[in-house]
Design a protein around this motif. Structure first.
Motif, short mmCIF file in Angstrom:
data_model
loop_
_atom_site.label_atom_id
_atom_site.label_comp_id
_atom_site.label_asym_id
_atom_site.label_seq_id
_atom_site.Cartn_x
_atom_site.Cartn_y
_atom_site.Cartn_z
N ARG A 22 0.84 -1.21 0.00
CA ARG A 22 0.00 0.00 0.00
C ARG A 22 0.87 1.26 0.00
O ARG A 22 0.61 2.21 -0.74
CB ARG A 22 -0.95 0.00 1.20
CG ARG A 22 -2.15 -0.92 1.02
CD ARG A 22 -3.19 -0.76 2.10
NE ARG A 22 -2.70 -1.02 3.44
CZ ARG A 22 -2.57 -2.23 3.99
NH1 ARG A 22 -2.90 -3.31 3.30
NH2 ARG A 22 -2.14 -2.37 5.23
N ARG A 23 1.91 1.26 0.84
CA ARG A 23 2.80 2.43 0.91
C ARG A 23 3.44 2.72 -0.44
O ARG A 23 3.47 3.85 -0.89
CB ARG A 23 3.97 2.12 1.87
CG ARG A 23 3.79 2.43 3.29
CD ARG A 23 5.18 2.32 3.88
NE ARG A 23 5.25 2.05 5.28
CZ ARG A 23 6.38 1.71 5.90
NH1 ARG A 23 7.48 1.54 5.22
NH2 ARG A 23 6.41 1.52 7.18
N LEU A 24 3.97 1.66 -1.06
CA LEU A 24 4.74 1.86 -2.28
C LEU A 24 3.86 2.06 -3.51
O LEU A 24 4.28 2.70 -4.47
CB LEU A 24 5.73 0.71 -2.45
CG LEU A 24 6.78 0.71 -1.31
CD1 LEU A 24 7.56 -0.58 -1.27
CD2 LEU A 24 7.72 1.90 -1.45
N THR A 25 2.65 1.56 -3.48
CA THR A 25 1.70 1.82 -4.57
C THR A 25 1.39 3.31 -4.62
O THR A 25 1.31 3.90 -5.71
CB THR A 25 0.40 1.00 -4.37
OG1 THR A 25 0.75 -0.40 -4.42
CG2 THR A 25 -0.62 1.30 -5.45
N ARG A 26 1.27 3.94 -3.44
CA ARG A 26 1.03 5.39 -3.39
C ARG A 26 2.21 6.19 -3.97
O ARG A 26 2.06 7.35 -4.31
CB ARG A 26 0.77 5.83 -1.95
CG ARG A 26 -0.61 5.49 -1.46
CD ARG A 26 -0.97 6.22 -0.18
NE ARG A 26 -0.09 5.91 0.93
CZ ARG A 26 -0.36 5.03 1.89
NH1 ARG A 26 -1.49 4.36 1.88
NH2 ARG A 26 0.48 4.82 2.87
N HIS A 27 3.37 5.55 -4.04
CA HIS A 27 4.56 6.23 -4.58
C HIS A 27 4.90 5.76 -5.99
O HIS A 27 6.04 5.87 -6.43
CB HIS A 27 5.75 6.04 -3.64
CG HIS A 27 5.59 6.79 -2.36
ND1 HIS A 27 5.90 8.13 -2.25
CD2 HIS A 27 5.12 6.42 -1.15
CE1 HIS A 27 5.63 8.54 -1.01
NE2 HIS A 27 5.16 7.52 -0.33
N GLY A 28 3.91 5.19 -6.68
CA GLY A 28 4.08 4.89 -8.10
C GLY A 28 4.54 3.49 -8.47
O GLY A 28 4.85 3.24 -9.63
N PHE A 29 4.59 2.58 -7.52
CA PHE A 29 5.01 1.22 -7.84
C PHE A 29 3.79 0.33 -8.08
O PHE A 29 2.79 0.44 -7.37
CB PHE A 29 5.84 0.62 -6.70
CG PHE A 29 7.24 1.16 -6.64
CD1 PHE A 29 8.25 0.58 -7.40
CD2 PHE A 29 7.54 2.25 -5.85
CE1 PHE A 29 9.53 1.08 -7.37
CE2 PHE A 29 8.83 2.76 -5.80
CZ PHE A 29 9.83 2.17 -6.57
N GLU A 30 3.90 -0.55 -9.06
CA GLU A 30 2.92 -1.60 -9.27
C GLU A 30 3.45 -2.81 -8.50
O GLU A 30 4.53 -3.33 -8.82
CB GLU A 30 2.83 -1.93 -10.77
CG GLU A 30 1.89 -3.06 -11.07
CD GLU A 30 1.92 -3.47 -12.53
OE1 GLU A 30 1.37 -4.54 -12.83
OE2 GLU A 30 2.51 -2.74 -13.35
N CYS A 31 2.73 -3.24 -7.46
CA CYS A 31 3.25 -4.25 -6.54
C CYS A 31 2.58 -5.61 -6.71
O CYS A 31 1.38 -5.69 -6.92
CB CYS A 31 3.06 -3.79 -5.10
SG CYS A 31 3.93 -2.26 -4.71
N GLN A 32 3.38 -6.64 -6.58
CA GLN A 32 2.91 -8.03 -6.49
C GLN A 32 3.53 -8.61 -5.22
O GLN A 32 4.66 -8.27 -4.87
CB GLN A 32 3.38 -8.85 -7.70
CG GLN A 32 2.71 -8.49 -8.99
CD GLN A 32 1.29 -9.04 -9.05
OE1 GLN A 32 1.02 -10.16 -8.65
NE2 GLN A 32 0.39 -8.23 -9.56
N LEU A 33 2.79 -9.50 -4.55
CA LEU A 33 3.26 -10.09 -3.29
C LEU A 33 3.49 -11.58 -3.43
O LEU A 33 2.69 -12.29 -4.04
CB LEU A 33 2.23 -9.86 -2.18
CG LEU A 33 1.82 -8.42 -1.89
CD1 LEU A 33 0.75 -8.37 -0.81
CD2 LEU A 33 3.02 -7.60 -1.48
N ALA A 34 4.57 -12.04 -2.83
CA ALA A 34 4.86 -13.47 -2.71
C ALA A 34 5.16 -13.72 -1.24
O ALA A 34 5.79 -12.89 -0.57
CB ALA A 34 6.05 -13.86 -3.58
#
Length: 182
Positions: A22-34
């Motif tokens: 959530r933090r990094l999505t707000r800073h422009g990253f498209e995130c995937q979790l493993a």
């Protein structure tokens, strides 16, 4: 979203992984979790991230063991190792294996962004003070090096250090002493 901001977070703590995403999505990253090593390697192949946040302790797995396979598949990825058990020995090992940076948990958003936005040449590992380490910190570093050499085997490490396994386990549960404390 550009290809440059694809972030794979490999973290077994589901709540912490969600917070990071959530933090990094707000800073422009498209995130995937493993959440484990196998899932992390699979998602790395499918998602083709430009950045990886890798936890050092993944349940029964060791994040250090993932650095080389990830680096072989994604030679240009910017990889940051996160750990709650920071030591100079593991920092050196992580960088030797191919991580670009090494950060201790908890980590604030700005420090994380600085590490993720750094170019590989600019990446910086934790600053090492000019002051000598105190004896307790030196003991912690030595234990971490021996434990790493024994691939995390506590019994073998205790035998090599000449101490009882339970004593070693108690020492491992304690947080490392800061370099400046006496």
């Amino acid at each position: 979203m550009t290809e440059n901001n694809r972030l794979l977070i490999i973290e077994d703590d589901l709540a912490f992984a969600g917070i990071l995403a959530r933090r990094l999505t707000r800073h422009g990253f498209e995130c995937q979790l493993a959440h484990d090593a196998t899932q992390g390697l699979l998602l790395a192949r499918q998602f083709q991230p430009s950045h990886i946040l890798l936890d050092m302790k993944l349940a029964e797995d060791n994040g250090l063991a993932l650095i080389e396979p990830l680096r072989q598949h994604l030679p240009k990825v910017l990889m940051v190792l996160l750990t709650g058990y920071a030591s100079i020995a593991t920092a050196v090992e992580a960088i030797r294996l191919g991580a670009d940076n090494y950060l201790s948990k908890p980590v604030d958003t700005q420090t994380l962004l600085n590490a993720l936005n750094a170019q590989a040449e600019e990446s910086v590992v934790a600053q090492v003070d000019e002051e000598p380490l105190n004896p307790k910190r030196l003991e912690w570093e030595h234990i971490q090096q021996v434990l790493n050499a024994n691939k995390g085997n506590v019994s073998a490490t205790a035998r090599q250090l000449g101490m009882h396994r339970r004593t070693l386990q108690r020492k491992l549960l304690k947080k490392p002493v800061s370099a400046k404390s006496t």
